[in-house]
Write a protein that holds these residues in place. Sequence first.
Motif, PDB file in Angstrom:
ATOM      1  N   PHE A 137      24.214  19.874   7.796  1.00  0.00           N
ATOM      2  CA  PHE A 137      24.207  18.582   7.120  1.00  0.00           C
ATOM      3  C   PHE A 137      23.796  17.448   8.057  1.00  0.00           C
ATOM      4  O   PHE A 137      23.089  16.531   7.677  1.00  0.00           O
ATOM      5  CB  PHE A 137      25.588  18.301   6.521  1.00  0.00           C
ATOM      6  CG  PHE A 137      25.612  17.126   5.607  1.00  0.00           C
ATOM      7  CD1 PHE A 137      24.697  17.022   4.555  1.00  0.00           C
ATOM      8  CD2 PHE A 137      26.538  16.094   5.784  1.00  0.00           C
ATOM      9  CE1 PHE A 137      24.705  15.930   3.717  1.00  0.00           C
ATOM     10  CE2 PHE A 137      26.549  14.994   4.942  1.00  0.00           C
ATOM     11  CZ  PHE A 137      25.631  14.922   3.908  1.00  0.00           C
ATOM     12  N   HIS A 138      24.232  17.552   9.317  1.00  0.00           N
ATOM     13  CA  HIS A 138      23.892  16.480  10.250  1.00  0.00           C
ATOM     14  C   HIS A 138      22.392  16.383  10.453  1.00  0.00           C
ATOM     15  O   HIS A 138      21.853  15.332  10.749  1.00  0.00           O
ATOM     16  CB  HIS A 138      24.623  16.662  11.584  1.00  0.00           C
ATOM     17  CG  HIS A 138      24.188  17.852  12.370  1.00  0.00           C
ATOM     18  ND1 HIS A 138      24.782  19.078  12.265  1.00  0.00           N
ATOM     19  CD2 HIS A 138      23.183  17.979  13.268  1.00  0.00           C
ATOM     20  CE1 HIS A 138      24.168  19.924  13.072  1.00  0.00           C
ATOM     21  NE2 HIS A 138      23.201  19.288  13.689  1.00  0.00           N
ATOM     22  N   GLU A 139      21.704  17.520  10.294  1.00  0.00           N
ATOM     23  CA  GLU A 139      20.248  17.470  10.443  1.00  0.00           C
ATOM     24  C   GLU A 139      19.605  16.708   9.290  1.00  0.00           C
ATOM     25  O   GLU A 139      18.576  16.049   9.463  1.00  0.00           O
ATOM     26  CB  GLU A 139      19.671  18.885  10.549  1.00  0.00           C
ATOM     27  CG  GLU A 139      20.033  19.502  11.892  1.00  0.00           C
ATOM     28  CD  GLU A 139      19.430  20.869  12.112  1.00  0.00           C
ATOM     29  OE1 GLU A 139      18.786  21.387  11.178  1.00  0.00           O
ATOM     30  OE2 GLU A 139      19.621  21.408  13.211  1.00  0.00           O
ATOM     31  N   THR A 140      20.225  16.823   8.126  1.00  0.00           N
ATOM     32  CA  THR A 140      19.720  16.061   6.980  1.00  0.00           C
ATOM     33  C   THR A 140      19.833  14.571   7.254  1.00  0.00           C
ATOM     34  O   THR A 140      18.902  13.806   7.047  1.00  0.00           O
ATOM     35  CB  THR A 140      20.535  16.405   5.721  1.00  0.00           C
ATOM     36  OG1 THR A 140      20.669  17.824   5.643  1.00  0.00           O
ATOM     37  CG2 THR A 140      19.867  15.870   4.479  1.00  0.00           C
ATOM     38  N   ILE A 141      21.023  14.180   7.742  1.00  0.00           N
ATOM     39  CA  ILE A 141      21.244  12.771   8.062  1.00  0.00           C
ATOM     40  C   ILE A 141      20.244  12.326   9.124  1.00  0.00           C
ATOM     41  O   ILE A 141      19.641  11.254   9.028  1.00  0.00           O
ATOM     42  CB  ILE A 141      22.682  12.553   8.601  1.00  0.00           C
ATOM     43  CG1 ILE A 141      23.692  13.149   7.647  1.00  0.00           C
ATOM     44  CG2 ILE A 141      22.915  11.082   8.879  1.00  0.00           C
ATOM     45  CD1 ILE A 141      24.215  12.218   6.605  1.00  0.00           C
TER      46      ILE A 141
END
Lengths: 234, 334
Positions: free
Chosen positions: B290-294
Amino acid sequence: MLEIKNLNVGYGEVQVLWDIDMEVKEGEVVALVGSNGAGKTTLLYTISGLLHPMSGSIRFNGQEIAGLPSEEIVDLGITQVPQGRKLFAGMTVKENILMGAYHRKDKKQIQKDYEFVLELFPRMAERLSQPAGSLSGGEQQMCAVARGLMAAPKLLMIDELSLGLAPIIVENIYEAVSEVIKRGTTVLIVEQDVMLALEQADRAYVLDVGHMRMSGPAKEMMDNPVIKEAYLGL
Amino acid sequence: MKILGLEKFFSGRKGWLWGLFGLFMLALAVLPLFASGFWLRTLTLIFLLAAMAEGWNYIGGYTGYAAFGNVAFFGIGAYGTALAMLRLHFSFFPALLVGVAAAMLFAIVIGLPVLRLKGHYFAIATVALATAVGEVADYWTDFTGGSAGLTLPFFDPIEYSGQFFYYISFLLVIFGLWLTYFVMKGKMGYSWVAVREDEDAAKMMGINTTWAKVSAFALSALMAGAAGAIYGYWNTFVLPEEVFKIDYTLQMILSTVLGGPGTILGPFIGAFLYYILITLLVFFFHVGAFHETILGVIIILVMVFTPQGLMDFLSGKKKLTLSSLLENIRTHKV
């Protein structure tokens, strides 16, 4: 000085120039006129070595230059002020002007030429540290001419100088160009504005959809009924 | 007057920026006297990323060619060094030179044909090449050890290992900054920028654009290759899927873009910024990817609002205000 014989040029399969013959003698001002899409810029790009011809010969001071890399052609003394100016928008005016001297090593003469072009275009002297992209159209054209002159060309080719500029500015820049001509630089002027080009030139060539239609002294061309009708709308 | 000088370089707010930068570097230089192993490792990673970003900046930032395969240089640097140490029994520094030379040679040989492509064609070709080189390392088992990888000796004396890799990476970063400054104040630097601004016009000025592009590519291989060499020895293990991971290419591009492409300090600052961002994101959103999406969203925002990166604001060229951010959208036609 420049002799073009039977030159054929194209982009891939599409041929744009057919059997072009043209000559520019030392010290002369030659105009190359023709309507949109006639192949004028293609011809200049080929002389500059940005395009390589399919066949034919371009000789500069006796040396065959067709197909040479562009940097060698610049070294031999051919420079163009390109259509659309093609300044390095992110560089300052000063950097742009000095980029014209990129291939030169004679520092003292570069300095002299730099002072000369700033005298020629005082507006540039006021804008030296400004990014070239922020100049007005007329100023950009001045910058482009100044950059071209910094190459100390033997043959200077100017492509569509008047395009999109107010007549008063065009006149202004052509005055500067005539100063350069007086100093003995050979100039090839490419223009859509036929009258303007013929006024500047000793001789003229008419390019029409890839074929060289006509050539002769500029004065005679102005009186030529075909030219009058096709290009001057008289 | 100096021909093609960089007189605007020290003007404006850049004066104090350089002062601040000097203090920061000084702090980094003495840090190993106080810091724990964790901080040394973290900073070593950031340094290696900064070095790769500095290299990517040559081809991507100054020359304007979107190279998406620079991890190939990192991997070749790592493998070249490892092979020189294992097969030729070189000590680390000569082996590093072998790795760097291999990466640069590859850049030149590949660059000559590939740098004729432009825009997305070039980008795709570089991705493909990096993937291909990774596959070669994976399957040429006799030479590279294949997917089992290569195991390197530990740094000796091992108790100074942390400090050694910290300082060698730090030196590489400083070398990269010096190289950028040195190149950009000379003709080669101007030839790169001219190619970026208008390649046809660059030719008309008598610039050998092929050489300009290949030199930028080769120097970016120098930086990534050296980073790979250090990384491999530090890791004591060189594995194809590790050193040819496309993530590294993305990281160097992101660092450069965040900090400011086509600036001297941009990639260096950007590498820190990237690392802090990623750490914060992992900390707050530790769920999987998810952090990569952000991160992706942040990158899009950066690209839209500050296409010139943080350096635009740090250098005083622009003020960090809402109107200047909106102005960027208009001028860059995003």
